[in-house]
Scaffold this motif. Structure first.
Motif, PDB file in Angstrom:
ATOM      1  N   ALA A 153       0.834  -1.206   0.000  1.00  0.00           N
ATOM      2  CA  ALA A 153       0.000   0.000   0.000  1.00  0.00           C
ATOM      3  C   ALA A 153       0.869   1.257   0.000  1.00  0.00           C
ATOM      4  N   VAL A 154       1.944   1.207   0.747  1.00  0.00           N
ATOM      5  CA  VAL A 154       2.878   2.341   0.764  1.00  0.00           C
ATOM      6  C   VAL A 154       3.473   2.544  -0.624  1.00  0.00           C
ATOM      7  N   ASN A 155       3.834   1.461  -1.285  1.00  0.00           N
ATOM      8  CA  ASN A 155       4.414   1.566  -2.624  1.00  0.00           C
ATOM      9  C   ASN A 155       3.436   2.192  -3.617  1.00  0.00           C
ATOM     10  N   VAL A 156       2.162   1.839  -3.500  1.00  0.00           N
ATOM     11  CA  VAL A 156       1.151   2.446  -4.374  1.00  0.00           C
ATOM     12  C   VAL A 156       1.118   3.949  -4.144  1.00  0.00           C
ATOM     13  N   MET A 157       1.140   4.348  -2.893  1.00  0.00           N
ATOM     14  CA  MET A 157       1.100   5.781  -2.590  1.00  0.00           C
ATOM     15  C   MET A 157       2.386   6.482  -3.039  1.00  0.00           C
ATOM     16  N   LEU A 158       3.518   5.827  -2.893  1.00  0.00           N
ATOM     17  CA  LEU A 158       4.769   6.424  -3.362  1.00  0.00           C
ATOM     18  C   LEU A 158       4.724   6.648  -4.873  1.00  0.00           C
ATOM     19  N   ASN A 159       4.170   5.684  -5.603  1.00  0.00           N
ATOM     20  CA  ASN A 159       4.030   5.852  -7.050  1.00  0.00           C
ATOM     21  C   ASN A 159       3.063   6.984  -7.385  1.00  0.00           C
ATOM     22  N   ALA A 215       6.237  12.112  -0.453  1.00  0.00           N
ATOM     23  CA  ALA A 215       6.836  10.779  -0.607  1.00  0.00           C
ATOM     24  C   ALA A 215       7.879  10.526   0.473  1.00  0.00           C
ATOM     25  N   GLU A 216       8.711  11.513   0.731  1.00  0.00           N
ATOM     26  CA  GLU A 216       9.738  11.351   1.762  1.00  0.00           C
ATOM     27  C   GLU A 216       9.115  11.153   3.135  1.00  0.00           C
ATOM     28  N   ARG A 217       8.067  11.933   3.441  1.00  0.00           N
ATOM     29  CA  ARG A 217       7.387  11.784   4.733  1.00  0.00           C
ATOM     30  C   ARG A 217       6.756  10.407   4.867  1.00  0.00           C
ATOM     31  N   ALA A 272      10.150   3.224  -6.838  1.00  0.00           N
ATOM     32  CA  ALA A 272       9.249   4.387  -6.824  1.00  0.00           C
ATOM     33  C   ALA A 272      10.013   5.647  -6.433  1.00  0.00           C
ATOM     34  N   MET A 273      10.851   5.550  -5.424  1.00  0.00           N
ATOM     35  CA  MET A 273      11.628   6.715  -4.992  1.00  0.00           C
ATOM     36  C   MET A 273      12.640   7.114  -6.057  1.00  0.00           C
ATOM     37  N   SER A 274      13.195   6.135  -6.757  1.00  0.00           N
ATOM     38  CA  SER A 274      14.138   6.443  -7.841  1.00  0.00           C
ATOM     39  C   SER A 274      13.443   7.173  -8.979  1.00  0.00           C
ATOM     40  N   ARG A 275      12.233   6.718  -9.332  1.00  0.00           N
ATOM     41  CA  ARG A 275      11.465   7.406 -10.387  1.00  0.00           C
ATOM     42  C   ARG A 275      11.190   8.850  -9.995  1.00  0.00           C
ATOM     43  N   LEU A 276      10.864   9.067  -8.753  1.00  0.00           N
ATOM     44  CA  LEU A 276      10.597  10.416  -8.271  1.00  0.00           C
ATOM     45  C   LEU A 276      11.854  11.280  -8.369  1.00  0.00           C
ATOM     46  N   ALA A 277      12.981  10.720  -7.980  1.00  0.00           N
ATOM     47  CA  ALA A 277      14.238  11.463  -8.046  1.00  0.00           C
ATOM     48  C   ALA A 277      14.606  11.796  -9.484  1.00  0.00           C
ATOM     49  N   VAL A 278      14.456  10.848 -10.380  1.00  0.00           N
ATOM     50  CA  VAL A 278      14.808  11.071 -11.783  1.00  0.00           C
ATOM     51  C   VAL A 278      13.895  12.133 -12.395  1.00  0.00           C
ATOM     52  N   ARG A 279      12.601  12.026 -12.136  1.00  0.00           N
ATOM     53  CA  ARG A 279      11.655  13.012 -12.689  1.00  0.00           C
ATOM     54  C   ARG A 279      11.934  14.396 -12.136  1.00  0.00           C
ATOM     55  N   ASN A 280      12.252  14.463 -10.851  1.00  0.00           N
ATOM     56  CA  ASN A 280      12.528  15.747 -10.213  1.00  0.00           C
ATOM     57  C   ASN A 280      13.839  16.327 -10.717  1.00  0.00           C
ATOM     58  N   PHE A 281      14.831  15.471 -10.921  1.00  0.00           N
ATOM     59  CA  PHE A 281      16.141  15.919 -11.383  1.00  0.00           C
ATOM     60  C   PHE A 281      16.082  16.447 -12.821  1.00  0.00           C
ATOM     61  N   SER A 282      15.243  15.838 -13.644  1.00  0.00           N
ATOM     62  CA  SER A 282      15.218  16.196 -15.055  1.00  0.00           C
ATOM     63  C   SER A 282      14.404  17.453 -15.355  1.00  0.00           C
TER      64      SER A 282
END
Length: 72
Positions: A23-29, A40-42, A61-71
């Motif tokens: 469930a956490v992973n769904v929310m992170l995505n 996501a961090e919280r 999921a956290m990696s996708r967030l980092a990549v999207r944010n970085f780009s």
């Protein structure tokens, strides 16, 4: 739709529903799709503090967030 998922998740938590890492992973995505880095961090911090163990899907999921944010 993502806002509704977040609302359901938070309502479940406040009602005492026991959440698992899936469930956490769904929310992170969901947060990743909306670029909600802080949320996501919280959530990940709360999950770890409650004893849940992150898995490969969590880190993906956290990696996708980092990549999207970085780009940006």
């Amino acid at each position: 739709m993502a806002d509704k998922a977040i609302e359901i998740y938070r309502t479940s938590m406040s009602s005492g529903f026991k959440v698992n890492i899936a469930a956490v992973n769904v929310m992170l995505n969901t947060f990743a799709a909306q670029q909600k880095v802080g949320d996501a961090e919280r959530l990940l911090t709360e999950a770890k503090q409650s004893g849940l163990k992150p898995n490969a899907f969590t880190y993906a999921a956290m990696s996708r967030l980092a990549v999207r944010n970085f780009s940006k």
